[in-house]
Design a protein around this motif. Structure first.
Motif, PDB file in Angstrom:
ATOM      1  N   LEU A  70       0.868  -1.175   0.000  1.00  0.00           N
ATOM      2  CA  LEU A  70       0.000   0.000   0.000  1.00  0.00           C
ATOM      3  C   LEU A  70       0.904   1.224   0.000  1.00  0.00           C
ATOM      4  CD1 LEU A  70      -2.582   1.574   0.093  1.00  0.00           C
ATOM      5  CD2 LEU A  70      -2.685   1.231   2.567  1.00  0.00           C
ATOM      6  N   ASN A  71       0.911   1.923  -1.120  1.00  0.00           N
ATOM      7  CA  ASN A  71       1.780   3.080  -1.265  1.00  0.00           C
ATOM      8  C   ASN A  71       1.010   4.181  -1.980  1.00  0.00           C
ATOM      9  OD1 ASN A  71       3.938   4.848  -2.439  1.00  0.00           O
ATOM     10  ND2 ASN A  71       5.243   3.381  -1.391  1.00  0.00           N
ATOM     11  N   VAL A  72       0.969   5.360  -1.385  1.00  0.00           N
ATOM     12  CA  VAL A  72       0.305   6.523  -1.971  1.00  0.00           C
ATOM     13  C   VAL A  72       1.297   7.676  -1.984  1.00  0.00           C
ATOM     14  CG1 VAL A  72      -1.616   8.144  -1.825  1.00  0.00           C
ATOM     15  CG2 VAL A  72      -1.938   5.755  -1.097  1.00  0.00           C
ATOM     16  N   GLU A  73       1.603   8.200  -3.174  1.00  0.00           N
ATOM     17  CA  GLU A  73       2.538   9.313  -3.304  1.00  0.00           C
ATOM     18  C   GLU A  73       1.991  10.318  -4.322  1.00  0.00           C
ATOM     19  OE1 GLU A  73       6.911   8.558  -3.258  1.00  0.00           O
ATOM     20  OE2 GLU A  73       6.306   6.485  -3.654  1.00  0.00           O
ATOM     21  N   ARG A  74       2.376  11.592  -4.111  1.00  0.00           N
ATOM     22  CA  ARG A  74       1.907  12.637  -5.023  1.00  0.00           C
ATOM     23  C   ARG A  74       2.858  13.826  -4.944  1.00  0.00           C
ATOM     24  NH1 ARG A  74      -2.645  12.585  -3.309  1.00  0.00           N
ATOM     25  NH2 ARG A  74      -3.729  11.419  -4.952  1.00  0.00           N
ATOM     26  N   ASN A  75       3.146  14.405  -6.102  1.00  0.00           N
ATOM     27  CA  ASN A  75       3.844  15.683  -6.144  1.00  0.00           C
ATOM     28  C   ASN A  75       3.225  16.530  -7.249  1.00  0.00           C
ATOM     29  OD1 ASN A  75       5.040  14.894  -8.644  1.00  0.00           O
ATOM     30  ND2 ASN A  75       6.789  13.972  -7.578  1.00  0.00           N
ATOM     31  N   LEU A  80       0.725   8.466  -7.643  1.00  0.00           N
ATOM     32  CA  LEU A  80       0.537   7.017  -7.761  1.00  0.00           C
ATOM     33  C   LEU A  80      -0.193   6.476  -6.555  1.00  0.00           C
ATOM     34  CD1 LEU A  80       2.551   5.115  -5.799  1.00  0.00           C
ATOM     35  CD2 LEU A  80       4.255   5.775  -7.465  1.00  0.00           C
ATOM     36  N   VAL A  81      -0.947   5.417  -6.799  1.00  0.00           N
ATOM     37  CA  VAL A  81      -1.559   4.606  -5.750  1.00  0.00           C
ATOM     38  C   VAL A  81      -1.262   3.158  -6.108  1.00  0.00           C
ATOM     39  CG1 VAL A  81      -3.685   3.859  -4.628  1.00  0.00           C
ATOM     40  CG2 VAL A  81      -3.411   6.251  -5.306  1.00  0.00           C
ATOM     41  N   VAL A  82      -0.591   2.446  -5.211  1.00  0.00           N
ATOM     42  CA  VAL A  82      -0.338   1.022  -5.401  1.00  0.00           C
ATOM     43  C   VAL A  82      -0.898   0.311  -4.179  1.00  0.00           C
ATOM     44  CG1 VAL A  82       1.378  -0.775  -5.744  1.00  0.00           C
ATOM     45  CG2 VAL A  82       1.723   1.471  -6.771  1.00  0.00           C
ATOM     46  N   ASP A  83      -2.045  -0.320  -4.345  1.00  0.00           N
ATOM     47  CA  ASP A  83      -2.742  -0.986  -3.252  1.00  0.00           C
ATOM     48  C   ASP A  83      -3.219  -2.346  -3.763  1.00  0.00           C
ATOM     49  OD1 ASP A  83      -4.178  -1.790  -1.078  1.00  0.00           O
ATOM     50  OD2 ASP A  83      -5.615  -0.125  -1.114  1.00  0.00           O
ATOM     51  N   SER A 146      -2.387   2.482  -9.898  1.00  0.00           N
ATOM     52  CA  SER A 146      -2.602   3.634 -10.766  1.00  0.00           C
ATOM     53  C   SER A 146      -1.421   4.590 -10.674  1.00  0.00           C
ATOM     54  CB  SER A 146      -3.899   4.359 -10.398  1.00  0.00           C
ATOM     55  OG  SER A 146      -3.863   4.815  -9.056  1.00  0.00           O
ATOM     56  N   TYR A 147      -1.143   5.240 -11.811  1.00  0.00           N
ATOM     57  CA  TYR A 147      -0.048   6.206 -11.889  1.00  0.00           C
ATOM     58  C   TYR A 147      -0.360   7.198 -12.990  1.00  0.00           C
ATOM     59  CZ  TYR A 147       4.433   8.226 -13.284  1.00  0.00           C
ATOM     60  OH  TYR A 147       5.431   9.110 -13.636  1.00  0.00           O
ATOM     61  N   SER A 148      -0.022   8.462 -12.764  1.00  0.00           N
ATOM     62  CA  SER A 148      -0.115   9.483 -13.806  1.00  0.00           C
ATOM     63  C   SER A 148       1.084  10.402 -13.689  1.00  0.00           C
ATOM     64  CB  SER A 148      -1.416  10.292 -13.677  1.00  0.00           C
ATOM     65  OG  SER A 148      -1.461  10.985 -12.434  1.00  0.00           O
ATOM     66  N   GLY A 149       1.542  10.864 -14.813  1.00  0.00           N
ATOM     67  CA  GLY A 149       2.730  11.713 -14.856  1.00  0.00           C
ATOM     68  C   GLY A 149       3.479  11.449 -16.138  1.00  0.00           C
ATOM     69  N   GLN A 150       4.472  10.585 -16.069  1.00  0.00           N
ATOM     70  CA  GLN A 150       5.229  10.181 -17.257  1.00  0.00           C
ATOM     71  C   GLN A 150       4.622   8.874 -17.786  1.00  0.00           C
ATOM     72  OE1 GLN A 150       9.639  11.215 -16.793  1.00  0.00           O
ATOM     73  NE2 GLN A 150       9.017  10.926 -14.673  1.00  0.00           N
ATOM     74  N   GLY A 151       3.446   9.000 -18.374  1.00  0.00           N
ATOM     75  CA  GLY A 151       2.673   7.835 -18.759  1.00  0.00           C
ATOM     76  C   GLY A 151       1.481   7.678 -17.833  1.00  0.00           C
ATOM     77  N   THR A 152       0.637   6.699 -18.125  1.00  0.00           N
ATOM     78  CA  THR A 152      -0.568   6.460 -17.328  1.00  0.00           C
ATOM     79  C   THR A 152      -0.734   4.961 -17.077  1.00  0.00           C
ATOM     80  OG1 THR A 152      -1.666   8.395 -18.284  1.00  0.00           O
ATOM     81  CG2 THR A 152      -3.058   6.759 -17.202  1.00  0.00           C
ATOM     82  N   ILE A 153      -1.036   4.603 -15.825  1.00  0.00           N
ATOM     83  CA  ILE A 153      -1.317   3.222 -15.438  1.00  0.00           C
ATOM     84  C   ILE A 153      -2.642   3.207 -14.699  1.00  0.00           C
ATOM     85  CG2 ILE A 153      -0.569   1.281 -13.989  1.00  0.00           C
ATOM     86  CD1 ILE A 153       2.318   2.260 -14.393  1.00  0.00           C
ATOM     87  N   ASP A 154      -3.501   2.258 -15.038  1.00  0.00           N
ATOM     88  CA  ASP A 154      -4.796   2.143 -14.367  1.00  0.00           C
ATOM     89  C   ASP A 154      -5.233   0.678 -14.386  1.00  0.00           C
ATOM     90  OD1 ASP A 154      -7.183   2.583 -13.139  1.00  0.00           O
ATOM     91  OD2 ASP A 154      -8.168   3.496 -14.880  1.00  0.00           O
ATOM     92  N   VAL A 155      -4.956  -0.036 -13.300  1.00  0.00           N
ATOM     93  CA  VAL A 155      -5.326  -1.443 -13.167  1.00  0.00           C
ATOM     94  C   VAL A 155      -6.127  -1.585 -11.874  1.00  0.00           C
ATOM     95  CG1 VAL A 155      -4.512  -3.818 -12.952  1.00  0.00           C
ATOM     96  CG2 VAL A 155      -3.246  -2.193 -14.391  1.00  0.00           C
ATOM     97  N   GLU A 156      -7.400  -1.968 -11.984  1.00  0.00           N
ATOM     98  CA  GLU A 156      -8.270  -2.032 -10.814  1.00  0.00           C
ATOM     99  C   GLU A 156      -8.963  -3.378 -10.657  1.00  0.00           C
ATOM    100  OE1 GLU A 156     -10.954   1.225 -11.230  1.00  0.00           O
ATOM    101  OE2 GLU A 156      -9.509   2.694 -10.459  1.00  0.00           O
ATOM    102  N   ARG A 157      -8.689  -4.335 -11.533  1.00  0.00           N
ATOM    103  CA  ARG A 157      -9.343  -5.637 -11.450  1.00  0.00           C
ATOM    104  C   ARG A 157      -8.324  -6.743 -11.288  1.00  0.00           C
ATOM    105  NH1 ARG A 157     -14.030  -5.465 -16.182  1.00  0.00           N
ATOM    106  NH2 ARG A 157     -15.214  -3.671 -15.348  1.00  0.00           N
TER     107      ARG A 157
END
Length: 323
Positions: A70-75, A80-83, A146-157
């Motif tokens: 479980l990692n939540v970071e933002r600038n 990103l959210v990795v859970d 999920s990640y946004s910035g240098q590219g986009t990641i969105d995996v929720e299933r």
């Protein structure tokens, strides 16, 4: 939830085999067959440790790694959210190629889900007064990469995918009862899935050196290398750069059947320009045991923690069988 009974059954079966099978002399082995299971970076090539002896012959291994994060970071530029929880099964086969040469093939099978370890990990951190991060405020058994910035990641299933196939070749400059020195090179093919984060969508390469020293009660080993992706479809090309990696392990032999090991793994940052810790340099500490079975077979078991906080999964449990 359906994966929990299967994982529990595998663990119980391995424990029964461990205790009921007669033991033999310990095999010369210096590392755990583990690596950083960061869900956002696992698609990039990071070779497994290469600690087989030159005269080991054909060798098979299967290692199950269960990681909870479980990692939540933002600038200002990235978030990103990795859970979630990942179950990775690393399969390898290696053998002699020629005089002083060995080769190895490896491939992972990875399942991502909300998992079952959220409460266990949170209780562990609370019990030992470790930083609980966002765990007290986050829903249990959630799956969100999920990640946004240098590219986009969105995996929720929840998902299952075969990862990238890697082929490694090693040359042994020295290998005797006391010492081993070898040089290895490898290539990874993009056989996995970029959408499921089990591939970076490109061929990758790596070069590394292995050295080990052995005494009657102790073994120490180190590896130092460079990994080079030849492309990057996850971070829009920002991870298309070289990174250095290193490993160090110390093993204490307890007798003919058991040994204990501590291992430290680190790597420089993968994603250029990122200031998020989860995408930067990482450091992981692993402890565990090796149980020798009859013949050549042995079982590895233990856990890994992020020695540098938020640079690797919060916890990774592993159980492997090797010949």
């Amino acid at each position: 939830m359906p994966t929990a009974p299967r994982r529990s059954s595998v663990t119980r079966a391995a424990a029964v085999v461990c205790w009921l099978t007669a033991s033999g002399p310990l095999h010369a082995e210096e590392f755990f067959a583990t690596r950083n299971q960061n869900p956002l970076l696992r698609g990039f090539y990071l070779p497994l440790p290469s600690d087989a002896r030159l005269d080991s012959g054909a060798s098979l291994s299967a290692t199950l790694l269960v990681s909870n994060t479980l990692n939540v970071e933002r600038n200002a530029r990235e978030s990103l959210v990795v859970d979630g929880e990942s179950d990775a099964l690393d399969l390898t086969y290696e053998n002699a190629l020629a005089r002083r040469w060995r080769y190895r093939f490896s491939v992972p099978v990875i399942h991502d889900s909300g998992g079952v370890l959220d409460s266990v990990v949170d209780t562990w951190h609370e019990l030992f007064r470790l930083n609980r991060g966002n765990r007290p405020f986050s829903p249990k058994r959630r799956m969100d990469y999920s990640y946004s910035g240098q590219g986009t990641i969105d995996v929720e299933r929840s998902q299952t995918s075969v990862g990238d196939l890697a082929a490694d070749v090693g040359w042994y400059a020295l290998d005797d009862a006391r010492r081993t020195v070898s040089i290895w090179g490898g290539l990874k093919a993009p056989t996995g899935s970029v959408a499921r984060l089990t591939s970076d969508g490109a061929w990758d390469g790596a070069l590394w050196a292995h050295t080990a020293m052995r005494w009657p009660k102790w073994q120490i080993a180190a590896e130092l290398g460079v990994a080079q992706p030849f492309g990057d479809e996850i971070f829009a090309g920002s991870a298309h750069r070289s990174s250095a990696f290193a490993r160090f392990a110390a093993t204490r032999v307890l007798g003919s059947a058991w040994s204990l090991r501590a291992q430290l793994d680190g790597q420089t940052g993968r994603v250029a320009g990122s200031e998020l810790r989860f995408l930067g340099p990482d450091l992981q500490f692993t402890v565990g045991a090796v149980r020798r079975l009859s013949g050549r077979w042995r079982i590895q078991m233990g856990f890994a923690e992020d020695a540098a906080v938020n640079t690797a999964p919060d916890i990774t449990f592993f159980l492997g069988i090797h010949d």
